[in-house]
Design a protein around this motif. Structure first.
Motif, PDB file in Angstrom:
ATOM      1  N   SER A  48      29.052 -60.470 -34.351  1.00 42.08           N
ATOM      2  CA  SER A  48      29.097 -59.237 -35.025  1.00 42.08           C
ATOM      3  C   SER A  48      28.667 -59.369 -36.471  1.00 42.08           C
ATOM      4  CB  SER A  48      30.155 -58.343 -34.833  1.00 42.08           C
ATOM      5  OG  SER A  48      30.012 -57.154 -35.414  1.00 42.08           O
ATOM      6  N   THR A  49      27.777 -58.786 -36.991  1.00 40.98           N
ATOM      7  CA  THR A  49      27.300 -59.125 -38.283  1.00 40.98           C
ATOM      8  C   THR A  49      27.792 -57.910 -39.253  1.00 40.98           C
ATOM      9  OG1 THR A  49      25.182 -60.537 -37.726  1.00 40.98           O
ATOM     10  CG2 THR A  49      25.239 -59.457 -39.944  1.00 40.98           C
ATOM     11  N   ASP A  50      28.429 -58.090 -40.288  1.00 36.53           N
ATOM     12  CA  ASP A  50      28.840 -57.243 -41.370  1.00 36.53           C
ATOM     13  C   ASP A  50      27.722 -57.217 -42.285  1.00 36.53           C
ATOM     14  OD1 ASP A  50      31.104 -55.380 -40.896  1.00 36.53           O
ATOM     15  OD2 ASP A  50      32.501 -57.216 -41.259  1.00 36.53           O
ATOM     16  N   VAL A  51      27.494 -55.746 -42.879  1.00 37.20           N
ATOM     17  CA  VAL A  51      26.423 -55.977 -43.881  1.00 37.20           C
ATOM     18  C   VAL A  51      26.576 -55.066 -45.012  1.00 37.20           C
ATOM     19  CG1 VAL A  51      23.964 -55.577 -44.532  1.00 37.20           C
ATOM     20  CG2 VAL A  51      24.398 -56.625 -42.270  1.00 37.20           C
ATOM     21  N   TRP A  52      26.538 -55.303 -46.147  1.00 36.97           N
ATOM     22  CA  TRP A  52      26.731 -54.680 -47.510  1.00 36.97           C
ATOM     23  C   TRP A  52      25.816 -54.485 -48.197  1.00 36.97           C
ATOM     24  CZ3 TRP A  52      30.310 -57.937 -45.444  1.00 36.97           C
ATOM     25  CH2 TRP A  52      31.454 -57.478 -44.975  1.00 36.97           C
ATOM     26  N   CYS A  53      24.925 -53.259 -48.449  1.00 33.24           N
ATOM     27  CA  CYS A  53      23.902 -53.047 -49.072  1.00 33.24           C
ATOM     28  C   CYS A  53      24.210 -52.472 -50.797  1.00 33.24           C
ATOM     29  CB  CYS A  53      22.794 -52.154 -48.476  1.00 33.24           C
ATOM     30  SG  CYS A  53      22.180 -53.030 -47.060  1.00 33.24           S
ATOM     31  N   ASN A  54      25.314 -52.298 -50.984  1.00 35.73           N
ATOM     32  CA  ASN A  54      25.425 -51.746 -52.380  1.00 35.73           C
ATOM     33  C   ASN A  54      26.394 -53.083 -52.999  1.00 35.73           C
ATOM     34  OD1 ASN A  54      28.155 -50.735 -54.051  1.00 35.73           O
ATOM     35  ND2 ASN A  54      26.787 -49.182 -53.985  1.00 35.73           N
ATOM     36  N   ILE A  68      32.167 -66.342 -41.225  1.00 34.10           N
ATOM     37  CA  ILE A  68      31.159 -66.769 -42.311  1.00 34.10           C
ATOM     38  C   ILE A  68      30.710 -65.837 -43.146  1.00 34.10           C
ATOM     39  CG2 ILE A  68      29.275 -66.824 -40.691  1.00 34.10           C
ATOM     40  CD1 ILE A  68      28.479 -69.532 -42.233  1.00 34.10           C
ATOM     41  N   PHE A  69      30.541 -66.052 -44.484  1.00 32.99           N
ATOM     42  CA  PHE A  69      30.298 -64.799 -45.440  1.00 32.99           C
ATOM     43  C   PHE A  69      29.154 -65.477 -46.088  1.00 32.99           C
ATOM     44  CE2 PHE A  69      30.452 -61.937 -48.650  1.00 32.99           C
ATOM     45  CZ  PHE A  69      31.144 -60.623 -48.234  1.00 32.99           C
ATOM     46  N   TYR A  70      28.085 -64.585 -46.407  1.00 34.31           N
ATOM     47  CA  TYR A  70      27.105 -65.088 -47.365  1.00 34.31           C
ATOM     48  C   TYR A  70      26.788 -63.808 -48.617  1.00 34.31           C
ATOM     49  CZ  TYR A  70      25.659 -67.735 -43.429  1.00 34.31           C
ATOM     50  OH  TYR A  70      25.514 -68.966 -42.523  1.00 34.31           O
ATOM     51  N   THR A  71      26.739 -64.181 -49.538  1.00 36.29           N
ATOM     52  CA  THR A  71      26.021 -63.366 -50.707  1.00 36.29           C
ATOM     53  C   THR A  71      24.680 -63.549 -51.181  1.00 36.29           C
ATOM     54  OG1 THR A  71      27.237 -64.724 -52.290  1.00 36.29           O
ATOM     55  CG2 THR A  71      28.408 -63.113 -51.341  1.00 36.29           C
ATOM     56  N   LYS A 102      17.195 -54.733 -44.684  1.00 38.37           N
ATOM     57  CA  LYS A 102      16.690 -54.595 -45.716  1.00 38.37           C
ATOM     58  C   LYS A 102      17.559 -54.270 -46.914  1.00 38.37           C
ATOM     59  CE  LYS A 102      12.326 -52.402 -43.851  1.00 38.37           C
ATOM     60  NZ  LYS A 102      11.817 -51.021 -43.524  1.00 38.37           N
ATOM     61  N   GLY A 103      17.485 -54.913 -48.016  1.00 36.05           N
ATOM     62  CA  GLY A 103      18.444 -54.722 -49.204  1.00 36.05           C
ATOM     63  C   GLY A 103      19.701 -55.181 -49.010  1.00 36.05           C
ATOM     64  N   ALA A 104      20.136 -56.100 -47.842  1.00 31.53           N
ATOM     65  CA  ALA A 104      21.304 -56.660 -47.936  1.00 31.53           C
ATOM     66  C   ALA A 104      21.771 -57.380 -49.178  1.00 31.53           C
ATOM     67  CB  ALA A 104      21.378 -57.280 -46.907  1.00 31.53           C
ATOM     68  N   LYS A 105      23.230 -56.934 -49.684  1.00 33.16           N
ATOM     69  CA  LYS A 105      23.532 -57.779 -50.952  1.00 33.16           C
ATOM     70  C   LYS A 105      24.768 -58.713 -50.452  1.00 33.16           C
ATOM     71  CE  LYS A 105      21.323 -55.507 -53.902  1.00 33.16           C
ATOM     72  NZ  LYS A 105      20.671 -54.687 -52.952  1.00 33.16           N
ATOM     73  N   ALA A 106      25.184 -58.841 -49.270  1.00 27.98           N
ATOM     74  CA  ALA A 106      26.159 -59.648 -48.810  1.00 27.98           C
ATOM     75  C   ALA A 106      26.405 -59.403 -47.147  1.00 27.98           C
ATOM     76  CB  ALA A 106      27.595 -59.373 -49.160  1.00 27.98           C
ATOM     77  N   CYS A 107      26.688 -60.130 -46.193  1.00 25.04           N
ATOM     78  CA  CYS A 107      26.789 -60.175 -44.949  1.00 25.04           C
ATOM     79  C   CYS A 107      27.721 -61.154 -44.388  1.00 25.04           C
ATOM     80  CB  CYS A 107      25.634 -60.455 -44.307  1.00 25.04           C
ATOM     81  SG  CYS A 107      24.644 -61.932 -44.022  1.00 25.04           S
ATOM     82  N   ALA A 108      28.483 -60.854 -43.427  1.00 19.34           N
ATOM     83  CA  ALA A 108      29.478 -61.863 -42.790  1.00 19.34           C
ATOM     84  C   ALA A 108      29.317 -61.634 -41.338  1.00 19.34           C
ATOM     85  CB  ALA A 108      30.905 -61.597 -43.097  1.00 19.34           C
ATOM     86  N   SER A 109      29.792 -62.704 -40.498  1.00 12.41           N
ATOM     87  CA  SER A 109      29.691 -62.631 -39.100  1.00 12.41           C
ATOM     88  C   SER A 109      30.886 -63.202 -38.424  1.00 12.41           C
ATOM     89  CB  SER A 109      28.530 -63.018 -38.429  1.00 12.41           C
ATOM     90  OG  SER A 109      28.212 -64.640 -38.438  1.00 12.41           O
ATOM     91  N   PHE A 110      31.067 -62.604 -37.082  1.00 16.03           N
ATOM     92  CA  PHE A 110      32.094 -63.490 -36.365  1.00 16.03           C
ATOM     93  C   PHE A 110      32.051 -62.981 -35.049  1.00 16.03           C
ATOM     94  CE2 PHE A 110      33.907 -59.490 -38.144  1.00 16.03           C
ATOM     95  CZ  PHE A 110      34.414 -58.801 -37.201  1.00 16.03           C
ATOM     96  N   THR A 111      32.731 -63.677 -33.945  1.00 16.64           N
ATOM     97  CA  THR A 111      32.664 -63.317 -32.729  1.00 16.64           C
ATOM     98  C   THR A 111      33.104 -61.965 -32.051  1.00 16.64           C
ATOM     99  OG1 THR A 111      32.995 -65.554 -31.932  1.00 16.64           O
ATOM    100  CG2 THR A 111      32.991 -64.222 -30.127  1.00 16.64           C
ATOM    101  N   ALA A 112      32.220 -61.201 -31.468  1.00 13.31           N
ATOM    102  CA  ALA A 112      32.590 -59.821 -30.947  1.00 13.31           C
ATOM    103  C   ALA A 112      31.707 -59.710 -29.757  1.00 13.31           C
ATOM    104  CB  ALA A 112      32.038 -58.621 -31.898  1.00 13.31           C
ATOM    105  N   GLY A 113      31.840 -58.390 -28.952  1.00 12.20           N
ATOM    106  CA  GLY A 113      31.299 -58.429 -27.660  1.00 12.20           C
ATOM    107  C   GLY A 113      30.600 -56.844 -27.584  1.00 12.20           C
TER     108      GLY A 113
END
Length: 480
Positions: A156-162, A188-191, A202-213
């Protein structure tokens, strides 16, 4: 023109409901709007095991959604319970479970810091670990029972565009890592500039991911329905419960009243989520029905396939509008949320149970969502749009366990739109309490989930700003 509440009451009267004073808004509508998940109804959707209600059942479960059917499954599979009845106001799995986004995503750092601030690091981590275990248990039962429900274990990918929100998210991540929680090793977290390329948003400023279903929730539950009915559970659909009253001390148990007659129950499990205060008025300010929206998006048949999405998503726009999204094997997308878009249209969603109508304030939000959010999705359009009713609790924790001050009554409700990663193991523990007569602290449930008189009173007597709904820091008795 009649209001949504007027229509709900009218529908309730037409179906034979008897409202408890002050709880009229907690009656489900007779006919919910159609969802993609239920385009083809299961053969047991409107099932009644017997023509008449049974005169008695040792255990009566109110609600045939995830919580109710899950509890029934564990009662018969773990304890070989022989006298169980499920009473459902509409068709089986016609409520929130059959209307959600198909996302089974543990909370590893979203609300967890809030829980830690309230009750300590251990209490917060306990919730996260329970949800991780729930996902693993779901995978196991789906494999064991050979349930065809499109279950996928993915990232599952979390995305922040702000930009500001991205910085706050990174600070939360750093805090959780500093707690030395083993489960954070899966995150894991990326900026920065890499975020858009890694997430594809589009326009992602940060994202993170981990296991989900992800899964087809209606198919999952209806397979379980078949299993429990085959095992002898008496399912009675289109049988709303209008009251539960204790019998005389000599007789014991409860009289359960429905428009189709009454029956006697030895024990009662309230698994009707957003509608629970219609029978248990003490939960009126503890669990508030709140509507949300969800949709299925497809591409025209003439268009080439869009870039493959293999992850599920939580996307937050530059305006901080949150959406949850899952890709499907047929190339379509199921996406919902957007609460920030309709937040000010309070009458359309807050304390509103009419899932036969959409939320006007958000009907157009997802029209070009995929084009705005991802590359290669030009021409995508909404195939089906629907609403659903969730139960939001005053403090953002579900109410699970014995109903405070009552004997032989149990509750499993108030999941805050987050039931998929919680309910399976919760229903297992409720079954244990029912059958073994054990206290909450003898179960594997997180302590914050226990329904207590303190929590009930705090909601009934507390100030609006003392609660928390949708992560806003406001209570379920206010207008987020």
């Amino acid at each position: 023109m009649p209001s949504a509440t007027d229509k709900t009451q009218a529908n309730g009267l037409a179906n034979g409901y008897t409202a408890i004073a002050g709880t009229e808004k907690c009656l489900p509508t007779v006919t919910p709007g159609e969802t993609f998940w239920q385009t083809e109804k299961d053969e047991l959707h409107d099932h009644r095991s017997t023509e008449q209600l049974p005169e008695h059942s040792d255990i009566v479960i109110i609600g045939a959604g995830y919580a109710g059917v899950g509890t029934a499954y564990h009662l018969v599979k773990d304890y070989d319970a022989k006298s169980v009845t499920i009473l459902e106001a509409r068709g089986a799995c016609s409520g929130a479970t059959g209307r959600n986004g198909g996302h089974c995503r543990p909370d590893l750092y979203g609300h967890i810091p809030t829980y830690m601030d309230r009750a300590g690091a251990q209490a917060g981590a306990e919730v996260a670990l329970f949800e991780i275990a729930n996902l693993r248990a779901l995978k196991k039962i789906i494999e064991e029972e050979k349930i065809d429900c499109d279950f996928t274990l993915t990232r599952s990918t979390d995305v922040w565009c702000n930009e500001e929100s991205a910085k706050k998210a990174k600070a939360v991540y750093d805090r959780m890592v500093a707690e030395n929680l083993d489960y954070m090793n899966d995150v894991i977290f990326y900026t920065g500039d890499r975020s858009e390329g890694i997430s594809g948003v589009k326009g992602a400023k940060a994202c993170a991911s981990f296991t989900a279903g992800t899964m087809w929730p209606y198919k999952f539950i209806m397979h379980l329905v078949k299993l429990v009915v085959t095992a002898g559970v008496n399912l009675q659909t289109h049988t709303p419960v209008t009251s539960v009253e204790p019998c005389s001390q000599e007789q014991g148990g409860f009289t359960v009243t429905t428009p189709r007659g009454t029956m006697h129950a030895g024990k009662v499990v309230y698994a009707n989520n957003a509608y629970v205060s219609g029978i248990l008025p003490q939960y009126k300010k503890n669990i508030i029905p709140c509507k949300g929206i969800c949709c299925r998006i497809t591409l025209p048949e003439s268009k080439e396939a869009a870039p493959l999405l293999t992850n599920s998503y939580i996307n937050r726009t530059d305006e901080n509008v949150l959406s949850y999204l899952i890709p499907r094997s047929d190339g379509s997308i199921v996406v919902g949320g957007a609460a920030a878009v309709f937040r000010n249209a309070e009458d359309q969603w807050y304390d509103n149970v009419d899932d036969s109508v959409l939320i006007d304030a958000a009907n157009d939000y997802y029209t070009d969502y995929m084009q705005r959010t991802y590359y290669g999705w030009e021409g995508a359009k909404i195939d089906k749009l629907w609403s659903g009713v969730m139960g939001y609790s005053y403090d953002s924790n579900p109410h699970i366990g014995a109903v405070p001050g009552e004997s032989d009554q149990y509750i499993l409700a108030g999941f805050n739109g987050h039931g998929m990663p919680v309910i399976w193991l919760s229903s297992k523990e409720v079954a244990k309490m029912v059958m073994e007569d054990v206290s909450f602290d003898k179960t594997g449930l997180p302590g914050l989930f226990q329904s207590t008189q303190f929590r009930i009173d705090r909601a009934l007597n507390g100030k609006e700003e003392d609660g928390d709904i949708l992560g806003t820091g406001k209570s379920a008795a206010t207008k987020p």
